[in-house]
Design a protein around this motif. Structure first.
Motif, PDB file in Angstrom:
ATOM      1  N   ALA A 121     -11.804  33.135 -63.921  1.00 27.68           N
ATOM      2  CA  ALA A 121     -12.115  32.928 -65.338  1.00 27.68           C
ATOM      3  C   ALA A 121     -13.276  33.808 -65.778  1.00 27.68           C
ATOM      4  O   ALA A 121     -14.243  33.989 -65.026  1.00 27.68           O
ATOM      5  N   SER A 124     -16.702  34.467 -67.380  1.00 26.26           N
ATOM      6  CA  SER A 124     -17.813  33.527 -67.515  1.00 26.26           C
ATOM      7  C   SER A 124     -19.137  34.270 -67.563  1.00 26.26           C
ATOM      8  O   SER A 124     -19.281  35.342 -66.948  1.00 26.26           O
ATOM      9  N   SER A 132     -14.913  32.740 -60.769  1.00 27.63           N
ATOM     10  CA  SER A 132     -15.312  33.327 -62.042  1.00 27.63           C
ATOM     11  C   SER A 132     -15.499  34.831 -61.899  1.00 27.63           C
ATOM     12  O   SER A 132     -15.657  35.356 -60.789  1.00 27.63           O
ATOM     13  N   ASN A 154     -12.109  40.198 -65.768  1.00 31.40           N
ATOM     14  CA  ASN A 154     -10.896  39.428 -66.019  1.00 31.40           C
ATOM     15  C   ASN A 154      -9.869  40.279 -66.766  1.00 31.40           C
ATOM     16  O   ASN A 154      -8.678  40.294 -66.415  1.00 31.40           O
ATOM     17  N   ASP A 208      -2.135  29.494 -65.004  1.00 30.86           N
ATOM     18  CA  ASP A 208      -3.337  29.444 -65.828  1.00 30.86           C
ATOM     19  C   ASP A 208      -3.902  30.855 -65.814  1.00 30.86           C
ATOM     20  O   ASP A 208      -4.536  31.266 -64.856  1.00 30.86           O
ATOM     21  N   ASN A 239      -6.225  32.059 -67.666  1.00 28.18           N
ATOM     22  CA  ASN A 239      -7.591  32.170 -68.180  1.00 28.18           C
ATOM     23  C   ASN A 239      -7.654  33.257 -69.261  1.00 28.18           C
ATOM     24  O   ASN A 239      -8.584  34.059 -69.323  1.00 28.18           O
ATOM     25  N   SER A 250      -6.111  24.026 -73.065  1.00 24.92           N
ATOM     26  CA  SER A 250      -7.399  23.612 -72.518  1.00 24.92           C
ATOM     27  C   SER A 250      -7.862  22.341 -73.227  1.00 24.92           C
ATOM     28  O   SER A 250      -7.856  22.276 -74.463  1.00 24.92           O
TER      29      SER A 250
END
Length: 312
Positions: free
Chosen positions: A193, A195, A203, A209, A232, A234, A263
């Motif tokens: 994800a 972050s 992350s 990402n 998922d 993200n 989410s």
């Protein structure tokens, strides 16, 4: 007020820059500010600012709603196979999560962030997973928070399980499942994800990402890609990397229905973050898409029936 109106196209334009697509995630917040500004200036009878702020709000709402509006999609002919996915949440202790999927009677279930307790709950209902992939293939079974791998649960024959450097980077796996309507090639992923705390496990930076997802689109996109991309991601449906992934595919959750956020965190609801996806090759047709209330998870699960199109 002009700044509020200009912030929307500015955010959209900045989001087109490689690695900065995450700016588009915040468009609902921009829309909310523009709407609040429109209310203030309307109460003060400021006509010109009212026009500017209203245009900004409408533009932002349109950009947020557009990738979630229903699309026409050809329905399948004959038998179908039901596929489902959910991020279970790594510290989920609710045993009813497995019950929710058992009630679906899905042919193929993929789970991410499957802790030890959930692993055992799913194994009790579906038998051992046929594929264990992702970021921790050696799952510990001694309690929550100890296993975050991606698991595939099905009674159908599975073969041609593949991994690669890219799939390991996006915590994914590729496989073929033999169904009543023919072989279904699946790529299931759960990329790190984006972050501000990018150094934490699971992350990465926003541009990291985005780079992974662009690589995923280059490798598995187009007509030569797999039948199904699921997981998922993200990644919201507003970001350019999503547009690259969905090109030439059908966004299953939009087939004859509105696609809302998946989410269930407070920020996910505020920003209408739809980050869990089923993207289907055009050779397959879709029926009964929807979401699943997964007890204990901060995500909605996603589900769809897939079958052969009349043209096939």
């Amino acid at each position: 007020m002009a700044a509020f109106a200009g912030a929307v196209p500015a955010a959209w334009s900045i989001g087109a820059v490689p690695g900065l697509g995450i700016v588009r995630v915040f468009l609902p917040a921009v829309a909310a500010v523009a709407i609040a500004a429109a209310v203030v200036v309307w109460r003060h009878h400021w006509r010109a600012p009212l026009v500017a702020s209203t245009l900004g709000a409408l533009f932002a709402v349109a950009l947020v709603v557009s990738p979630q509006r229903p699309e026409d999609a050809e329905g399948p002919v004959g038998e179908t196979v039901r596929v489902a996915f959910s991020n279970l949440l790594l510290d989920n202790r609710d045993p009813a999560a497995a019950d929710a999927f058992a009630a679906l009677e899905a042919d193929l279930v993929v789970t991410a962030e499957t802790n030890g307790q959930q692993f055992l709950e799913f194994q009790e209902r579906f038998g051992p997973p046929v594929v264990v992939g992702g970021d921790d293939a050696a799952c510990s079974l001694d309690g929550p928070g100890r296993c975050s791998s991606l698991n595939v649960w099905t009674d159908l024959p599975v073969h041609t399980v593949r991994t690669s450097e890219l799939l390991r980077s996006v915590r994914g796996v590729q496989f073929v499942v033999e169904t009543a309507v023919g072989p279904l090639e699946v790529v299931a992923v759960h990329p790190p994800a984006p972050s501000v705390r990018w150094w934490r496990p699971g992350s990465t930076t926003p541009w990291g990402n985005a780079a992974l997802l662009r690589d995923l689109a280059r490798t598995f996109g187009g007509p030569e890609g797999p039948d199904v991309l699921i997981g998922d991601f993200n990644l919201t449906d507003r970001q350019p990397e999503f547009a690259a992934l969905v090109e030439g595919r059908t966004d299953a959750l939009r087939a004859h229905r509105w696609a809302g956020p998946t989410s269930r965190t407070w920020w996910g609801r505020l920003l209408r973050a739809r980050i869990d996806h089923i993207l289907v090759d055009d050779r397959w047709c879709i029926a009964a898409p929807g979401t699943i209330d997964v007890p204990g998870s901060d995500h909605l699960g996603v589900v769809s029936d897939l079958g052969r199109c009349a043209s096939e």
